[in-house]
Design a protein around this motif. Structure first.
Motif, PDB file in Angstrom:
ATOM      1  N   PHE A   1      41.325  43.360  31.019  1.00 46.04           N
ATOM      2  CA  PHE A   1      41.211  43.670  32.450  1.00 46.04           C
ATOM      3  C   PHE A   1      42.420  43.263  33.255  1.00 46.04           C
ATOM      4  CE2 PHE A   1      36.830  44.061  31.398  1.00 46.04           C
ATOM      5  CZ  PHE A   1      36.499  45.173  32.133  1.00 46.04           C
ATOM      6  N   TYR A   2      42.994  42.113  32.901  1.00 46.81           N
ATOM      7  CA  TYR A   2      44.093  41.611  33.713  1.00 46.81           C
ATOM      8  C   TYR A   2      45.298  41.429  32.827  1.00 46.81           C
ATOM      9  CZ  TYR A   2      40.765  41.014  37.355  1.00 46.81           C
ATOM     10  OH  TYR A   2      39.835  41.266  38.314  1.00 46.81           O
ATOM     11  N   PRO A   3      46.525  41.708  33.269  1.00 52.00           N
ATOM     12  CA  PRO A   3      46.825  42.328  34.555  1.00 52.00           C
ATOM     13  C   PRO A   3      46.390  43.791  34.593  1.00 52.00           C
ATOM     14  CG  PRO A   3      48.790  42.243  33.222  1.00 52.00           C
ATOM     15  CD  PRO A   3      47.725  41.530  32.444  1.00 52.00           C
ATOM     16  N   GLN A   4      46.391  44.308  35.804  1.00 49.40           N
ATOM     17  CA  GLN A   4      45.906  45.658  36.037  1.00 49.40           C
ATOM     18  C   GLN A   4      46.966  46.640  35.535  1.00 49.40           C
ATOM     19  OE1 GLN A   4      44.185  45.809  39.932  1.00 49.40           O
ATOM     20  NE2 GLN A   4      44.622  47.951  40.186  1.00 49.40           N
ATOM     21  N   GLU A   5      47.153  46.704  34.208  1.00 48.23           N
ATOM     22  CA  GLU A   5      48.321  47.427  33.720  1.00 48.23           C
ATOM     23  C   GLU A   5      48.016  48.865  33.328  1.00 48.23           C
ATOM     24  OE1 GLU A   5      48.038  45.294  29.353  1.00 48.23           O
ATOM     25  OE2 GLU A   5      49.560  44.688  30.796  1.00 48.23           O
ATOM     26  N   ARG A   6      46.782  49.139  32.990  1.00 50.20           N
ATOM     27  CA  ARG A   6      46.447  50.517  32.656  1.00 50.20           C
ATOM     28  C   ARG A   6      45.244  50.914  33.503  1.00 50.20           C
ATOM     29  NH1 ARG A   6      44.411  52.149  28.184  1.00 50.20           N
ATOM     30  NH2 ARG A   6      43.551  50.179  27.467  1.00 50.20           N
ATOM     31  N   TRP A   7      45.111  52.188  33.677  1.00 47.11           N
ATOM     32  CA  TRP A   7      43.947  52.644  34.423  1.00 47.11           C
ATOM     33  C   TRP A   7      42.806  52.849  33.446  1.00 47.11           C
ATOM     34  CZ3 TRP A   7      43.362  57.723  37.636  1.00 47.11           C
ATOM     35  CH2 TRP A   7      42.244  57.586  38.458  1.00 47.11           C
ATOM     36  N   GLN A   8      42.000  51.795  33.295  1.00 50.07           N
ATOM     37  CA  GLN A   8      40.974  51.887  32.266  1.00 50.07           C
ATOM     38  C   GLN A   8      39.728  52.620  32.723  1.00 50.07           C
ATOM     39  OE1 GLN A   8      41.802  48.106  32.489  1.00 50.07           O
ATOM     40  NE2 GLN A   8      42.659  47.781  30.472  1.00 50.07           N
ATOM     41  N   TRP A   9      39.383  52.442  33.980  1.00 54.57           N
ATOM     42  CA  TRP A   9      38.201  53.123  34.496  1.00 54.57           C
ATOM     43  C   TRP A   9      38.292  53.131  36.000  1.00 54.57           C
ATOM     44  CZ3 TRP A   9      36.235  49.029  37.107  1.00 54.57           C
ATOM     45  CH2 TRP A   9      36.457  47.770  36.549  1.00 54.57           C
TER      46      TRP A   9
ATOM     47  N   GLU B   1      37.633  45.507  40.957  1.00 53.49           N
ATOM     48  CA  GLU B   1      36.463  45.548  40.075  1.00 53.49           C
ATOM     49  C   GLU B   1      35.535  46.705  40.461  1.00 53.49           C
ATOM     50  OE1 GLU B   1      37.484  43.099  37.467  1.00 53.49           O
ATOM     51  OE2 GLU B   1      37.484  41.969  39.336  1.00 53.49           O
ATOM     52  N   ILE B   2      35.737  47.267  41.644  1.00 56.37           N
ATOM     53  CA  ILE B   2      34.908  48.390  42.104  1.00 56.37           C
ATOM     54  C   ILE B   2      35.631  49.717  41.881  1.00 56.37           C
ATOM     55  CG2 ILE B   2      33.778  49.426  44.131  1.00 56.37           C
ATOM     56  CD1 ILE B   2      32.341  46.920  43.244  1.00 56.37           C
ATOM     57  N   ILE B   3      36.893  49.784  42.279  1.00 53.76           N
ATOM     58  CA  ILE B   3      37.694  50.978  42.006  1.00 53.76           C
ATOM     59  C   ILE B   3      38.998  50.528  41.365  1.00 53.76           C
ATOM     60  CG2 ILE B   3      38.892  52.978  42.963  1.00 53.76           C
ATOM     61  CD1 ILE B   3      37.050  52.897  45.332  1.00 53.76           C
ATOM     62  N   ARG B   4      39.239  50.983  40.158  1.00 54.08           N
ATOM     63  CA  ARG B   4      40.462  50.604  39.459  1.00 54.08           C
ATOM     64  C   ARG B   4      41.489  51.716  39.611  1.00 54.08           C
ATOM     65  NH1 ARG B   4      41.634  46.704  35.589  1.00 54.08           N
ATOM     66  NH2 ARG B   4      40.026  45.746  36.853  1.00 54.08           N
ATOM     67  N   LEU B   5      42.646  51.383  40.159  1.00 55.72           N
ATOM     68  CA  LEU B   5      43.692  52.381  40.364  1.00 55.72           C
ATOM     69  C   LEU B   5      44.881  52.101  39.451  1.00 55.72           C
ATOM     70  CD1 LEU B   5      43.678  52.632  44.247  1.00 55.72           C
ATOM     71  CD2 LEU B   5      42.716  54.232  42.612  1.00 55.72           C
ATOM     72  N   PRO B   6      45.680  53.139  39.168  1.00 58.03           N
ATOM     73  CA  PRO B   6      46.840  52.937  38.297  1.00 58.03           C
ATOM     74  C   PRO B   6      47.867  52.015  38.943  1.00 58.03           C
ATOM     75  CG  PRO B   6      46.863  55.138  39.250  1.00 58.03           C
ATOM     76  CD  PRO B   6      45.547  54.535  39.607  1.00 58.03           C
ATOM     77  N   ASN B   7      47.947  52.059  40.259  1.00 51.18           N
ATOM     78  CA  ASN B   7      48.943  51.270  40.962  1.00 51.18           C
ATOM     79  C   ASN B   7      48.235  50.379  41.976  1.00 51.18           C
ATOM     80  OD1 ASN B   7      50.938  50.273  42.579  1.00 51.18           O
ATOM     81  ND2 ASN B   7      51.929  52.258  42.957  1.00 51.18           N
ATOM     82  N   PRO B   8      48.252  49.044  41.768  1.00 49.31           N
ATOM     83  CA  PRO B   8      47.522  48.146  42.669  1.00 49.31           C
ATOM     84  C   PRO B   8      47.930  48.302  44.134  1.00 49.31           C
ATOM     85  CG  PRO B   8      48.338  46.948  40.758  1.00 49.31           C
ATOM     86  CD  PRO B   8      48.948  48.311  40.696  1.00 49.31           C
ATOM     87  N   ALA B   9      49.159  48.775  44.388  1.00 54.85           N
ATOM     88  CA  ALA B   9      49.618  48.924  45.772  1.00 54.85           C
ATOM     89  C   ALA B   9      48.809  49.978  46.521  1.00 54.85           C
ATOM     90  CB  ALA B   9      51.102  49.288  45.801  1.00 54.85           C
ATOM     91  N   LEU B  10      48.142  50.857  45.766  1.00 50.15           N
ATOM     92  CA  LEU B  10      47.359  51.907  46.421  1.00 50.15           C
ATOM     93  C   LEU B  10      45.963  51.433  46.811  1.00 50.15           C
ATOM     94  CD1 LEU B  10      48.238  54.907  44.083  1.00 50.15           C
ATOM     95  CD2 LEU B  10      49.253  54.324  46.294  1.00 50.15           C
ATOM     96  N   GLN B  11      45.583  50.243  46.315  1.00 55.06           N
ATOM     97  CA  GLN B  11      44.207  49.777  46.498  1.00 55.06           C
ATOM     98  C   GLN B  11      43.796  49.714  47.972  1.00 55.06           C
ATOM     99  OE1 GLN B  11      42.547  48.514  43.421  1.00 55.06           O
ATOM    100  NE2 GLN B  11      40.708  48.872  44.604  1.00 55.06           N
ATOM    101  N   ARG B  12      44.631  49.080  48.792  1.00 58.47           N
ATOM    102  CA  ARG B  12      44.234  48.878  50.185  1.00 58.47           C
ATOM    103  C   ARG B  12      44.272  50.171  51.001  1.00 58.47           C
ATOM    104  NH1 ARG B  12      43.767  43.430  51.493  1.00 58.47           N
ATOM    105  NH2 ARG B  12      44.412  43.704  53.645  1.00 58.47           N
ATOM    106  N   PRO B  13      45.314  51.014  50.844  1.00 62.81           N
ATOM    107  CA  PRO B  13      45.254  52.293  51.574  1.00 62.81           C
ATOM    108  C   PRO B  13      44.029  53.124  51.185  1.00 62.81           C
ATOM    109  CG  PRO B  13      47.481  51.903  50.784  1.00 62.81           C
ATOM    110  CD  PRO B  13      46.621  50.824  50.185  1.00 62.81           C
ATOM    111  N   LEU B  14      43.693  53.136  49.882  1.00 63.17           N
ATOM    112  CA  LEU B  14      42.531  53.923  49.464  1.00 63.17           C
ATOM    113  C   LEU B  14      41.241  53.318  50.030  1.00 63.17           C
ATOM    114  CD1 LEU B  14      41.551  56.355  47.778  1.00 63.17           C
ATOM    115  CD2 LEU B  14      41.081  54.736  45.933  1.00 63.17           C
ATOM    116  N   ALA B  15      41.178  51.982  50.008  1.00 58.32           N
ATOM    117  CA  ALA B  15      39.999  51.304  50.568  1.00 58.32           C
ATOM    118  C   ALA B  15      39.857  51.638  52.047  1.00 58.32           C
ATOM    119  CB  ALA B  15      40.120  49.792  50.380  1.00 58.32           C
TER     120      ALA B  15
END
Lengths: 391, 391
Positions: free
Chosen positions: B345-353, B32-46
């Motif tokens: 918003f869900y699932p996180q299928e597109r990079w909306q913002w 909800e703070i940073i939306r990425l195209p690939n959810p797997a990248l969320q934690r490394p980016l965080a």
């Protein structure tokens, strides 16, 4: 009227499964729990042990609903104690400081300062003093006091231990009596005290008074119990929750349960003696593991005495303790944490006690084990590097 | 009488310097703070962002005493609200659920279950709805509700936002009026609302009502203020706390302060509009950074209106909100979090913002930045691998 802050200290516990690993890390990173020859090795070793133990520990927390109830129960105790003290005319506010998980001691100290407290009573929620429990919490508070001038100025009264306090002893005896009365033949019910163990070296080399206080406490409770019931029950004492390769104080809980089963004990009234709140050691170890063992050993009724939690007689005892402390002199943290022997704890210059008594091999072992843990994490897919998304 | 649990939701904040990095990690790990195209990248980016930002953020927390006061203030609000509701005959118990730090939502839910609560009112301590604040907290609670059958059975009433509630508007106007009256020429004092910003894409692409609610709220407060004072003050609105390369909603607080200084404003009454508690954004950003900027820009008096905290008019407003909610229908978490637009918003299928509008380059960038961060940690001696003792 002076505003009194009552600081209740306890262990803390993880409330979410993902917090189990970091919680274990905090425990094993404490030199009061594992003493190493070289302080620089403390955190790598803590990382290693917490990594190796976390999945088993997570399973235990899952078995009790996914987290520890310790913060909730401790906060309830804090509220009840505060209300009772105020009823008695003491302008008290209570605070909770956990040693290994949130809310940490720092939060409690910040709250005490924000509330304009005039003096502090430090009450560890461990009836018996041990280096690894009350001792570690006193040391932690001492560290904060040394670096915080305004906190250092507050008068402080530390209660070291209270295993022989009449209110506590009575509360324990009352709860035990309830379970004894439920037994088939109450007079023959075996009252079985199970205390958290500590390494034998704490007691024998470092002068930890823990075992003596546990033993004295069970004697007092048994006398009070006989007073309540009108008859004396057979009783025994053992120590649970051992970890690591070192010898801990004996006898061990599992061995005594087996012996009691072999000796034909039908009714076992199990008393968690060193715990004042329900926790993983009561809800998982006693209620699940040792209960199974007892059934296998032929014990018919395994009745576990509940932890004191917010039992009114217990809360009254705590209020008495705080009241007496306020009437007495200031007792600082060093006095509260001191040991009878001549053992020198700080600085961490010698390896006085710990997981093992030979220190030379540890450097090499840790390097080897660290590499093994890294490989293990690569293979198993679990561990701290995964937790932060690096693997 | 039904036992009502009032669940107060807020952001949370680190209370020790060593918790700043993990707290930032939790924020940036939230889609909800940073939306990425690939959810797997969320934690490394965080991990990367929290590593890069932690030392600056630690410095900010040091400047306000070493930690956030948010838990303490929120718990005080919870106690005051609970007392007032009970005075009004509602058998309420209040709980605190923080989104990014302890006590987390899991703890509050466990407490609600342990206390035998019959129904829940969910009250976010954000007056204005945003995807990134109330929205994220509702989603988090929804996740827990989906996996917890006994919690799912409890009737739930969610309060989505309350920027236009008369009690809140009056409380804000009263606190502003106090500061306006202190000005040299009260009628000319500039009332300057500074709200926490959000990325422009939230509002324009995702349909976040946040900006509209902020604007409507300032209009209501200014009307109430004129009512209290008997005269109208000039006012302005800007957005603070921007991070990242993306454009956020405008104007920015620092730019407006400079413009007001150039225009000859002497008395600035600064209103932290989206914060109901003192926090890093009020105590460090407003009181230190923007105050300096204002002085440099020639503003003579920079008077900051305190956050509402436990201001009685505010607590009465919260109690009114809970009372009205209990008289109304159940409102579930999905209804509370829904947006006017057709954005899915869900699932996180597109990079909306998110941080950027081009997604293709991120994989490579993250790999490069990850390596750079590792080198940075090696050189600087700070970062998560050091935190666990591996470097």
């Amino acid at each position: 009227m002076a505003r009194v802050g009552v600081l209740l200290m306890n262990l803390g516990g993880p409330e979410r499964i993902q917090d189990v690993g970091p919680f274990l890390f905090n425990i094993f990173a404490d030199p009061e729990i594992i003493r190493l020859p070289n302080p620089a090795l403390q955190r790598p070793l803590a990382w290693l042990i917490s990594t190796l133990r976390s999945s088993k520990s997570e399973q235990a927390y899952r078995s009790i609903g996914g987290g520890s109830p310790l913060r909730r129960i401790t906060e309830q105790q804090a509220r009840e104690l505060q209300s009772l003290l105020r009823q008695r005319g003491i302008d008290a506010t209570s605070y909770v400081a956990m040693r290994y998980w949130h809310p940490f001691t720092e939060s409690a100290v910040a709250d005490i300062k924000a509330d304009g407290i005039d003096q502090v009573v430090v009450l560890p929620l461990y009836p018996h003093f041990s280096i690894s429990t009350s001792g570690s919490s006193f040391r932690e508070l001492q560290r904060l006091r040394q670096t915080d001038e305004s906190f250092r100025k507050l008068p402080i009264r530390c209660i070291r231990s209270w295993y022989d306090h009449p209110g506590y002893v009575l509360a324990m005896a009352e709860l035990i009596a309830e379970q004894v009365r439920l037994s088939d033949v109450p007079e023959e019910a075996q009252v079985f005290f199970s205390a958290h163990g500590v390494p034998k070296s704490y007691v024998e080399q470092a002068g930890d008074p823990y075992q003596k206080e546990i033993e004295a406490c069970t004697t007092l409770i048994m006398a009070e119990l006989e007073n309540l019931l009108g008859y004396g029950n057979p009783h025994s004492l053992a120590y649970q929750s051992r970890v690591g390769p070192e010898e801990w104080i004996q006898p061990y809980t599992d061995e005594v349960i087996e012996q009691l089963g072999e000796a034909g004990t039908r009714d076992l009234v199990v008393v968690p003696i060193s715990f004042v709140s329900e926790h993983i050691e009561t809800l998982a170890e006693l209620d699940i593991e040792y209960r199974e063992l007892a059934t296998e050993a032929g014990i018919v009724h395994f009745r576990r005495v509940p932890a004191l939690d917010t039992y009114p007689t217990f809360i009254e005892g705590l209020a008495d303790l705080v009241g007496s402390s306020l009437e007495g002199p200031e007792i600082n943290l060093d006095e509260a944490a001191k040991l009878a022997g001549r053992v020198k704890f700080y600085p961490q210059e010698r390896w006085q006690w710990g997981l093992n008594t030979s220190s030379e091999a540890w450097n090499g072992r840790i390097a080897m084990l660290g590499f093994a843990a890294f490989l293990l994490e690569l293979i198993s897919g679990h561990g701290p590097l995964h937790a932060i998304g690096l693997l």
